[in-house]
Structures are given as structure tokens and as C-alpha cells.
Design an enzyme around this catalytic site. Structure first.
Site, PDB file in Angstrom:
ATOM      1  NE  ARG A   4       0.848  -7.639  -8.133  1.00 29.30           N
ATOM      2  CZ  ARG A   4       1.611  -8.260  -9.021  1.00 29.30           C
ATOM      3  NH1 ARG A   4       1.604  -7.861 -10.284  1.00 29.30           N
ATOM      4  NH2 ARG A   4       2.377  -9.269  -8.657  1.00 29.30           N
ATOM      5  CG  HIS A  71     -21.544  21.520  -5.346  1.00 31.31           C
ATOM      6  ND1 HIS A  71     -22.332  20.385  -5.435  1.00 31.31           N
ATOM      7  CD2 HIS A  71     -21.747  22.035  -4.102  1.00 31.31           C
ATOM      8  CE1 HIS A  71     -22.987  20.226  -4.297  1.00 31.31           C
ATOM      9  NE2 HIS A  71     -22.647  21.216  -3.466  1.00 31.31           N
ATOM     10  CG  HIS A 144       4.572 -19.955  23.790  1.00 33.11           C
ATOM     11  ND1 HIS A 144       4.300 -18.662  24.175  1.00 33.11           N
ATOM     12  CD2 HIS A 144       3.908 -20.760  24.662  1.00 33.11           C
ATOM     13  CE1 HIS A 144       3.511 -18.677  25.246  1.00 33.11           C
ATOM     14  NE2 HIS A 144       3.245 -19.938  25.553  1.00 33.11           N
ATOM     15  CB  SER A 265      13.803 -17.291  -6.386  1.00 32.07           C
ATOM     16  OG  SER A 265      14.989 -16.510  -6.373  1.00 32.07           O
ATOM     17  CE  LYS A 271      13.401 -19.614  -1.357  1.00 34.58           C
ATOM     18  NZ  LYS A 271      13.673 -18.171  -1.257  1.00 34.58           N
ATOM     19  CG  ASN A 273       9.788 -18.038  -2.216  1.00 33.96           C
ATOM     20  OD1 ASN A 273      10.501 -18.822  -1.598  1.00 33.96           O
ATOM     21  ND2 ASN A 273      10.263 -17.228  -3.152  1.00 33.96           N
ATOM     22  CG  ASN A 279      -1.009 -10.577  -2.272  1.00 36.43           C
ATOM     23  OD1 ASN A 279      -2.168 -10.944  -2.426  1.00 36.43           O
ATOM     24  ND2 ASN A 279      -0.595  -9.390  -2.650  1.00 36.43           N
ATOM     25  CD  GLU A 312     -17.713   8.784   4.715  1.00 30.51           C
ATOM     26  OE1 GLU A 312     -17.978   8.757   5.925  1.00 30.51           O
ATOM     27  OE2 GLU A 312     -18.464   9.301   3.854  1.00 30.51           O
ATOM     28  NE  ARG A 313     -15.882  12.931  -2.518  1.00 28.62           N
ATOM     29  CZ  ARG A 313     -16.740  13.272  -3.472  1.00 28.62           C
ATOM     30  NH1 ARG A 313     -16.636  12.725  -4.670  1.00 28.62           N
ATOM     31  NH2 ARG A 313     -17.693  14.142  -3.227  1.00 28.62           N
TER      32      ARG A 313
END
Length: 435
Positions: A4, A71, A144, A265, A271, A273, A279, A312-313
Site C-alpha cells: 500500500r 548462514h 500560535h 466518509s 465529507k 477530509n 497519511n 538494518e534488515r
């Protein structure tokens, strides 16, 4: 990384097929270098390249071998030997697993950086285009979350352009720092492999030899890389958050493009959004989550351990794939962003002229009043407007203390919106040059 939030080019970079192909190329370059210094026959190095180049690595077969050997590198080398033949005895001579793993990771992170830098370039192009489009579109600046003074929507976008220009530079620096090669053998002493081999392999792969690699490339390089990605992600969140605020119903100065047939929605048909911006905020959090484990990977035991390996993988693919997707999504959001200049003007007038309070304050000071006295005069009139009692300019005109100092005409001149935009051209020239 889940499909996704993935794009094909970056995802392919982290596939087992790509990893094994890079491993082979590293081993083959090592063989070339060994042949050049006379350590192995040149015919063997040539055969290894020819047979390996034609080979299609069987991931399932390698996984099968690994279940027995426990291994991954040995499993790969065993599979490689199956189609290289007798010359495979020259493969991995003098090397240790980290030489292969760390050099491969450097190649992958370098290539990932190239994709991410291209993503930022696309985002910068979108930001620049929209910034010039709205260069002189007046809007309210907020501090603000509260109305402050006028700015332009173009300046908002130009500010984002500047931030992502810095992001590009950080990615370029991270790319440079991560692009090192280690072919130095066990504990990094070159006891069983000539340093000239490392130099040649590094050159072939577009890397630099790591000056001193113990048995691994030092993980401060990787920590810096993922930290750079995290800062870029923070910039994505900052811009996405701005879009979310601008799309609030009470503001509605800009909103994400809403396609025909799109639904906002499952319950409320009206709606619309800011789902893409929201996301992006979530994706930015995921990229930043790689920083702490990357930092903790720096403190490996002695010349090496593998506590960093599992980390790291996961964070290598996840952070780069997620950031790649997020940058591309943000560029699309900016490119298609719907802007409402009329709503911006409406919001500019929402506080009845209070956005010009500083100009009135400065004018009174310039006429000889102390700052404290001038501030008190302006604030008491502003308070009435804030409480919904009327218009700021009208109150100022009827204030006796103001009337002693400023004429009605002088007051009206202080409410000129254009005054706040007089240096927009200068700011744009600073950011974009003369274009």
C-alpha cells in the site's frame, strides 16, 4: 514494507533477487582484482563473471540451503558454486561475511539515496510552480494558530521550497557518507586480502574504501543516514500539517484535490477530509522510528557483532520505501492542491482590521509617543474589536488620544494590505534567483 505504501523502483532495490545480484557482483569484482594482482588465474575470474552474469538466482533454493547452514552468506555461496563450477573455489577468498553484507548495504543505500533525491527534485518543482502561481495571493499569517499579519500563499510555499532544498542537500551528504566499501577480511586487518582489492572493488561500485573498517563499516555512518531521512520526514509532516489546518472547515483556504467518484466518509456524504496529508503525517512517524535503533547500532562489541543486522534488515527497506512513497505523494498533493484566494481574503478581514495593529503602534511611536503609551492605546481599541464590539479603524478614529496624533487619512493609510507585500519580490529573488 506493505504494498500500500510502496513504489516499484524502491521496492525492487530491496528484493532478495537484487541483493543476491549485488552480492555476486561484489564477489566477481573481488575475483577480478585478485586476478589482476596475480592471486588467482585470470581465466577463473573471467569464468566466474560469465557464468554468474547469465545465472538466475533461485531464492527458494538459497533459503533451503540456509535452513541447513543457518548462514545466509554460506547459503548464497553454496548456490553460486552450483552453476559457477570448479572456479567457485576462488570466490570469497580472504573475505568475511561482513565484507559482502556491508558493501552490499552501501550500494543499496546509495541507490536508495538517488531515488529519494529525485523524489525531492519532483517535489521542489511542484512547490516552485505553485509558489509563483500564488506569489501575490494575500493570506493571513498565523502565530500560535492565531491571526498575526498578512503574508502570501506563495511565500508559504516558497518557505517549504527552501526547507526541501535543505532536505535535498542533507540527502546528498548522507549519500556521500554512506557510500563506503569494506573488503578487509576478518577484523579488518587485510591479513588474507590485499588492500588493493578493496580499492578496485570500491571503484567498480562507485564507492570509496572505508579508511578503517574493523570487521564492519562503522555504524555512525548508518545512524547519520537514517537521521537525515528522519529530518526529511519531519519536513514532510510540517507541510502536511499546514495543509490539514488550511483545510479545516473554519479556515478552508486550501484543500486536497477531491476526485470525481471519491468518497470522504462511509457515514457522511458531504465529507472531504485531508486524508493524504494525514497519511503523510503517519508515514513520517514511521520513517523517524528508524532513528533510535540506528543510533543504538553504533555501539557494537569490539570489532563486530550482529546486533545491528536484524535492525538494518528492517529499517533499511522500510525507511527508504516509506520516504520514497511519502515524497511522491506530497508532490502530488501540492501539484493538485485546490486554493481558495477568496476565502483567504475573507479570513484576512475576519478580525475587523486587527491585523494592522502593529502599523498603528509604530505610527504612534514615530509621532513621539512612548512604546508603552502607544501599546496601551492600540490594545484597548483592539480589545473592543476582539470582543466583537465593532471595527478597529472606526474605534481608532473616535479615540481622542489617537486623534491628537494621527489624522483619519493617516489612519486609513495604515490599513493598506499592499504594505505587507512590498518585499515579496525580494524574498522570491533570494529563494529562486531572477526567475
Amino acid at each position: 514494507m506493505i504494498p500500500r505504501y510502496s513504489r516499484p523502483e524502491m521496492t525492487a532495490l530491496w528484493s532478495p533477487e537484487t541483493r543476491f545480484r549485488i552480492w555476486f557482483e561484489i564477489e566477481a569484482h573481488v575475483c577480478d582484482a585478485l586476478a589482476e594482482i596475480g592471486a588467482i588465474p585470470k581465466e577463473a575470474a573471467k569464468a566466474i563473471w560469465e557464468r554468474g552474469r547469465r545465472a538466475k538466482f533461485n531464492v527458494a533454493r538459497i533459503d533451503d540451503i540456509e535452513r541447513a547452514t543457518r548462514h545466509d552468506v554460506i547459503a548464497f555461496l553454496t548456490h553460486l558454486a552450483e552453476f559457477i563450477g570448479p572456479e567457485s573455489r576462488y570466490v570469497h577468498m580472504g573475505l568475511t561475511s561482513s565484507d559482502l553484507l556491508d558493501t552490499c548495504l552501501a550500494v543499496q543505500l546509495k541507490r536508495a539515496s538517488d531515488i529519494l533525491i529525485a523524489d525531492v527534485d519532483a517535489l521542489l518543482a511542484a512547490l516552485k510552480g505553485r509558489a509563483f502561481e500564488h506569489k501575490m495571493t494575500p493570506t493571513i499569517g498565523r502565530s500560535h494558530g492565531v491571526h498575526a499579519e498578512p503574508t502570501t500563499f506563495g511565500l508559504k510555499l516558497a518557505s517549504a521550497y527552501a526547507e526541501f532544498s535543505r532536505a535535498r542537500a542533507r540527502l546528498a551528504t548522507a549519500r556521500e557518507e554512506i557510500s563506503t566499501c569494506a573488503i578487509s577480511g576478518a577484523v579488518g586487518t587485510f591479513a588474507n586480502v590485499d588492500p588493493r582489492v578493496e580499492e578496485q572493488v570500491a571503484k567498480k561500485l562507485g564507492l570509496r574504501p572505508e579508511p578503517i573498517s574493523t570487521q564492519v563499516i562503522p555504524r555512525d555512518r548508518h545512524a547519520a543516514f537514517f537521521a537525515a531521512l528522519a529530518v526529511v520526514a519531519a519536513s514532510i509532516e510540517r507541510l502536511a500539517t499546514e495543509i490539514r489546518h488550511l483545510q479545516r472547515t473554519e479556515v478552508l483556504e486550501a484543500e486536497e484535490f477531491f476526485a470525481e467518484g471519491q468518497k470522504g466518509s462511509s457515514a457522511m456524504p458531504h465529507k472531504r477530509n485531508p486524508v493524504l496529508a494525514e497519511n503523510l503525517v503517519g508515514l513520517a512517524r514511521m520513517v523517524r522510528s528508524a532513528v533510535t535503533p540506528a543510533m543504538e547500532d553504533v555501539a557494537l562489541w569490539h570489532e563486530r557483532d550482529i546486533s545491528h543486522s536484524s535492525v538494518e534488515r528492517m529499517i533499511g527497506p522500510d525507511a527508504t520505501i516509506t520516504l520514497d512513497f511519502a515524497l511522491a505523494r506530497l508532490a502530488e498533493v501540492i501539484d493538485k492542491l485546490v486554493v481558495y484566494p477568496k476565502n483567504m481574503l475573507k479570513n484576512l478581514d475576519k478580525l475587523g482590521g486587527l491585523i494592522h495593529s502593529q502599523r498603528v503602534l509604530l505610527a504612534l511611536i514615530e509621532k513621539g509617543l512612548s512604546r508603552e503609551v502607544a501599546y496601551a492605546i492600540v490594545q484597548r481599541n483592539a480589545t473592543k474589536v476582539w470582543n466583537g464590539e465593532g471595527d478597529f479603524l472606526a474605534f481608532l478614529k473616535t479615540d481622542k488620544d489617537v486623534a491628537k496624533t494621527l489624522s483619519a487619512r493617516e489612519l486609513e493609510a495604515l490599513f493598506d494590505l499592499g504594505y505587507h507585500l512590498k518585499h515579496v519580490d525580494t524574498i522570491f529573488r533570494r529563494m529562486f534567483g531572477e526567475s
